[in-house]
Scaffold this motif. Structure first.
Motif, PDB file in Angstrom:
ATOM      1  N   LEU A 111       0.837  -1.189   0.000  1.00  0.00           N
ATOM      2  CA  LEU A 111       0.000   0.000   0.000  1.00  0.00           C
ATOM      3  C   LEU A 111       0.878   1.247   0.000  1.00  0.00           C
ATOM      4  O   LEU A 111       2.068   1.179   0.309  1.00  0.00           O
ATOM      5  CB  LEU A 111      -0.908   0.008   1.239  1.00  0.00           C
ATOM      6  N   SER A 112       0.313   2.380  -0.333  1.00  0.00           N
ATOM      7  CA  SER A 112       1.077   3.629  -0.353  1.00  0.00           C
ATOM      8  C   SER A 112       1.664   3.911   1.032  1.00  0.00           C
ATOM      9  O   SER A 112       0.941   3.894   2.031  1.00  0.00           O
ATOM     10  CB  SER A 112       0.149   4.771  -0.779  1.00  0.00           C
ATOM     11  N   ASN A 113       2.972   4.138   1.086  1.00  0.00           N
ATOM     12  CA  ASN A 113       3.706   4.462   2.319  1.00  0.00           C
ATOM     13  C   ASN A 113       3.633   3.364   3.378  1.00  0.00           C
ATOM     14  O   ASN A 113       3.842   3.627   4.566  1.00  0.00           O
ATOM     15  CB  ASN A 113       3.210   5.788   2.925  1.00  0.00           C
ATOM     16  N   GLU A 114       3.350   2.123   2.969  1.00  0.00           N
ATOM     17  CA  GLU A 114       3.266   1.024   3.930  1.00  0.00           C
ATOM     18  C   GLU A 114       4.669   0.586   4.351  1.00  0.00           C
ATOM     19  O   GLU A 114       5.530   0.313   3.514  1.00  0.00           O
ATOM     20  CB  GLU A 114       2.514  -0.154   3.310  1.00  0.00           C
ATOM     21  N   LEU A 115       4.901   0.524   5.642  1.00  0.00           N
ATOM     22  CA  LEU A 115       6.202   0.116   6.164  1.00  0.00           C
ATOM     23  C   LEU A 115       6.386  -1.391   5.993  1.00  0.00           C
ATOM     24  O   LEU A 115       5.407  -2.148   5.978  1.00  0.00           O
ATOM     25  CB  LEU A 115       6.334   0.502   7.635  1.00  0.00           C
ATOM     26  N   PRO A 116       7.647  -1.846   5.871  1.00  0.00           N
ATOM     27  CA  PRO A 116       7.894  -3.272   5.630  1.00  0.00           C
ATOM     28  C   PRO A 116       7.254  -4.197   6.662  1.00  0.00           C
ATOM     29  O   PRO A 116       6.673  -5.215   6.299  1.00  0.00           O
ATOM     30  CB  PRO A 116       9.427  -3.357   5.665  1.00  0.00           C
ATOM     31  N   LEU A 117       7.334  -3.858   7.956  1.00  0.00           N
ATOM     32  CA  LEU A 117       6.745  -4.705   8.993  1.00  0.00           C
ATOM     33  C   LEU A 117       5.234  -4.811   8.795  1.00  0.00           C
ATOM     34  O   LEU A 117       4.655  -5.901   8.867  1.00  0.00           O
ATOM     35  CB  LEU A 117       7.070  -4.159  10.381  1.00  0.00           C
ATOM     36  N   ALA A 118       4.590  -3.691   8.543  1.00  0.00           N
ATOM     37  CA  ALA A 118       3.134  -3.672   8.349  1.00  0.00           C
ATOM     38  C   ALA A 118       2.745  -4.457   7.105  1.00  0.00           C
ATOM     39  O   ALA A 118       1.723  -5.159   7.093  1.00  0.00           O
ATOM     40  CB  ALA A 118       2.636  -2.230   8.251  1.00  0.00           C
ATOM     41  N   ARG A 178       0.294  -7.669   7.216  1.00  0.00           N
ATOM     42  CA  ARG A 178      -0.973  -7.622   6.475  1.00  0.00           C
ATOM     43  C   ARG A 178      -1.086  -8.785   5.499  1.00  0.00           C
ATOM     44  O   ARG A 178      -2.139  -9.431   5.391  1.00  0.00           O
ATOM     45  CB  ARG A 178      -1.071  -6.289   5.719  1.00  0.00           C
ATOM     46  N   LEU A 179      -0.002  -9.082   4.780  1.00  0.00           N
ATOM     47  CA  LEU A 179      -0.053 -10.141   3.779  1.00  0.00           C
ATOM     48  C   LEU A 179      -0.176 -11.525   4.410  1.00  0.00           C
ATOM     49  O   LEU A 179      -0.892 -12.391   3.891  1.00  0.00           O
ATOM     50  CB  LEU A 179       1.170 -10.072   2.871  1.00  0.00           C
ATOM     51  N   ALA A 180       0.507 -11.762   5.532  1.00  0.00           N
ATOM     52  CA  ALA A 180       0.401 -13.060   6.200  1.00  0.00           C
ATOM     53  C   ALA A 180      -1.042 -13.320   6.612  1.00  0.00           C
ATOM     54  O   ALA A 180      -1.591 -14.412   6.379  1.00  0.00           O
ATOM     55  CB  ALA A 180       1.327 -13.113   7.414  1.00  0.00           C
ATOM     56  N   LEU A 181      -1.675 -12.318   7.216  1.00  0.00           N
ATOM     57  CA  LEU A 181      -3.066 -12.473   7.650  1.00  0.00           C
ATOM     58  C   LEU A 181      -3.998 -12.612   6.449  1.00  0.00           C
ATOM     59  O   LEU A 181      -4.915 -13.451   6.451  1.00  0.00           O
ATOM     60  CB  LEU A 181      -3.477 -11.286   8.521  1.00  0.00           C
ATOM     61  N   ALA A 182      -3.768 -11.811   5.415  1.00  0.00           N
ATOM     62  CA  ALA A 182      -4.624 -11.879   4.222  1.00  0.00           C
ATOM     63  C   ALA A 182      -4.545 -13.255   3.563  1.00  0.00           C
ATOM     64  O   ALA A 182      -5.567 -13.794   3.102  1.00  0.00           O
ATOM     65  CB  ALA A 182      -4.214 -10.793   3.229  1.00  0.00           C
ATOM     66  N   LYS A 183      -3.365 -13.840   3.519  1.00  0.00           N
ATOM     67  CA  LYS A 183      -3.210 -15.171   2.918  1.00  0.00           C
ATOM     68  C   LYS A 183      -3.971 -16.225   3.724  1.00  0.00           C
ATOM     69  O   LYS A 183      -4.677 -17.067   3.155  1.00  0.00           O
ATOM     70  CB  LYS A 183      -1.721 -15.535   2.832  1.00  0.00           C
ATOM     71  N   ALA A 184      -3.809 -16.174   5.057  1.00  0.00           N
ATOM     72  CA  ALA A 184      -4.512 -17.144   5.899  1.00  0.00           C
ATOM     73  C   ALA A 184      -6.024 -16.975   5.782  1.00  0.00           C
ATOM     74  O   ALA A 184      -6.768 -17.961   5.657  1.00  0.00           O
ATOM     75  CB  ALA A 184      -4.060 -16.996   7.351  1.00  0.00           C
ATOM     76  N   GLN A 185      -6.497 -15.747   5.804  1.00  0.00           N
ATOM     77  CA  GLN A 185      -7.941 -15.497   5.721  1.00  0.00           C
ATOM     78  C   GLN A 185      -8.516 -15.889   4.368  1.00  0.00           C
ATOM     79  O   GLN A 185      -9.631 -16.401   4.283  1.00  0.00           O
ATOM     80  CB  GLN A 185      -8.230 -14.027   6.021  1.00  0.00           C
ATOM     81  N   ALA A 186      -7.749 -15.659   3.299  1.00  0.00           N
ATOM     82  CA  ALA A 186      -8.229 -15.999   1.954  1.00  0.00           C
ATOM     83  C   ALA A 186      -8.475 -17.500   1.828  1.00  0.00           C
ATOM     84  O   ALA A 186      -9.494 -17.936   1.277  1.00  0.00           O
ATOM     85  CB  ALA A 186      -7.217 -15.534   0.906  1.00  0.00           C
ATOM     86  N   VAL A 187      -7.559 -18.294   2.368  1.00  0.00           N
ATOM     87  CA  VAL A 187      -7.722 -19.753   2.293  1.00  0.00           C
ATOM     88  C   VAL A 187      -8.800 -20.222   3.271  1.00  0.00           C
ATOM     89  O   VAL A 187      -9.596 -21.118   2.967  1.00  0.00           O
ATOM     90  CB  VAL A 187      -6.370 -20.450   2.562  1.00  0.00           C
ATOM     91  N   HIS A 212      16.506   0.145   6.031  1.00  0.00           N
ATOM     92  CA  HIS A 212      16.277   1.518   6.487  1.00  0.00           C
ATOM     93  C   HIS A 212      14.865   2.005   6.146  1.00  0.00           C
ATOM     94  O   HIS A 212      14.670   3.125   5.673  1.00  0.00           O
ATOM     95  CB  HIS A 212      17.318   2.475   5.895  1.00  0.00           C
ATOM     96  N   GLY A 213      13.876   1.121   6.352  1.00  0.00           N
ATOM     97  CA  GLY A 213      12.481   1.496   6.118  1.00  0.00           C
ATOM     98  C   GLY A 213      11.978   1.265   4.708  1.00  0.00           C
ATOM     99  O   GLY A 213      10.800   1.473   4.427  1.00  0.00           O
ATOM    100  N   VAL A 214      12.859   0.839   3.803  1.00  0.00           N
ATOM    101  CA  VAL A 214      12.474   0.573   2.414  1.00  0.00           C
ATOM    102  C   VAL A 214      12.272  -0.937   2.245  1.00  0.00           C
ATOM    103  O   VAL A 214      13.178  -1.715   2.553  1.00  0.00           O
ATOM    104  CB  VAL A 214      13.550   1.070   1.427  1.00  0.00           C
ATOM    105  N   PRO A 215      11.086  -1.370   1.777  1.00  0.00           N
ATOM    106  CA  PRO A 215      10.856  -2.810   1.613  1.00  0.00           C
ATOM    107  C   PRO A 215      11.593  -3.370   0.397  1.00  0.00           C
ATOM    108  O   PRO A 215      11.620  -2.750  -0.668  1.00  0.00           O
ATOM    109  CB  PRO A 215       9.341  -2.903   1.419  1.00  0.00           C
ATOM    110  N   LEU A 216      12.192  -4.528   0.593  1.00  0.00           N
ATOM    111  CA  LEU A 216      12.847  -5.250  -0.501  1.00  0.00           C
ATOM    112  C   LEU A 216      12.146  -6.594  -0.631  1.00  0.00           C
ATOM    113  O   LEU A 216      12.198  -7.415   0.280  1.00  0.00           O
ATOM    114  CB  LEU A 216      14.333  -5.468  -0.208  1.00  0.00           C
ATOM    115  N   GLY A 217      11.512  -6.828  -1.737  1.00  0.00           N
ATOM    116  CA  GLY A 217      10.791  -8.080  -1.948  1.00  0.00           C
ATOM    117  C   GLY A 217      11.639  -9.084  -2.709  1.00  0.00           C
ATOM    118  O   GLY A 217      12.871  -9.021  -2.724  1.00  0.00           O
ATOM    119  N   LYS A 218      10.977 -10.012  -3.375  1.00  0.00           N
ATOM    120  CA  LYS A 218      11.672 -10.998  -4.205  1.00  0.00           C
ATOM    121  C   LYS A 218      12.172 -10.300  -5.462  1.00  0.00           C
ATOM    122  O   LYS A 218      11.396  -9.614  -6.125  1.00  0.00           O
ATOM    123  CB  LYS A 218      10.718 -12.132  -4.563  1.00  0.00           C
TER     124      LYS A 218
END
Length: 197
Positions: A37-44, A48-57, A76-82
């Motif tokens: 999401l816009s300005n979403e911190l890496p921890l958040a 959010r995604l872990a819970l969304a995945k569990a709830q979706a299934v 330093h607050g910047v998310p790095l994904g795959k």
């Protein structure tokens, strides 16, 4: 009868980790948009995604106990994904060299029919060596970790990229914090160390 256990993830690393608990489980791919999401911190984002995945299934399998998980590297607050490919992985490792990166590994356990929801984020602080471009290139061509957050697999050759790992759960960095997951499963009524009846 124990409730069926489902891992809501397509990650082979999480599947291999969950197998260590020697519980029968099935795997279902969650249909979740993983865009931050816009300005979403890496921890958040990870939480959010872990819970969304569990709830979706869990919506499709309401009587099952569902595990969802996600990991986001935080520089330093910047998310790095795959990274997805070689060029992105080179960029990530160049950014991380000589720095400490926090890998936020989130896990959620959900059972819709009992209204059970538990979630947690387990951080792992990883300090990278001041890597040369040649080391980065050799590592990436050898390990090809393009499906790993932050382009590093500590359980393989990627351990040579690192100076230090600080955490409370050695499996969190690989992708599923089993200490936390076991505790959440117990709370949901799934006991790892109880013989089957």
């Amino acid at each position: 009868m124990p409730r069926p256990l489902i891992l809501g993830s397509t990650s082979i690393y999480r599947r291999e980790l969950l197998q260590r608990l020697q519980l029968p489980f099935s795997v279902v791919a969650p249909q979740v948009d993983e865009s931050p999401l816009s300005n979403e911190l890496p921890l958040a984002l990870a939480a959010r995604l872990a819970l969304a995945k569990a709830q979706a299934v869990a919506k499709t399998f309401p009587d099952s106990v569902v595990i969802g998980s996600d990991q986001v590297a935080d520089l330093h607050g910047v998310p790095l994904g795959k990274p997805g490919n070689h060029d992105n992985a080179v960029r990530q490792l160049r950014q991380m060299r000589g720095n400490t990166v926090v890998f936020h590994t989130a896990v959620a356990v959900v059972c819709s029919s009992t209204a059970f929801v538990a979630e947690a984020v387990v951080p792992v602080r990883v300090t990278f060596r001041n890597l040369s471009d040649a080391e980065i290139d050799y590592y990436l061509h050898t390990e090809r970790p393009y499906d790993c957050a932050g382009s590093a697999k500590s359980e393989g050759l990627g351990i040579a990229l690192l100076e230090r790992i600080e955490n409370t759960d050695p499996t969190a960095l690989i992708g599923l914090p089993l200490i936390q997951t076991s505790a959440m499963l117990r709370a949901a009524g799934v006991h790892v160390l109880r013989p089957p009846t």
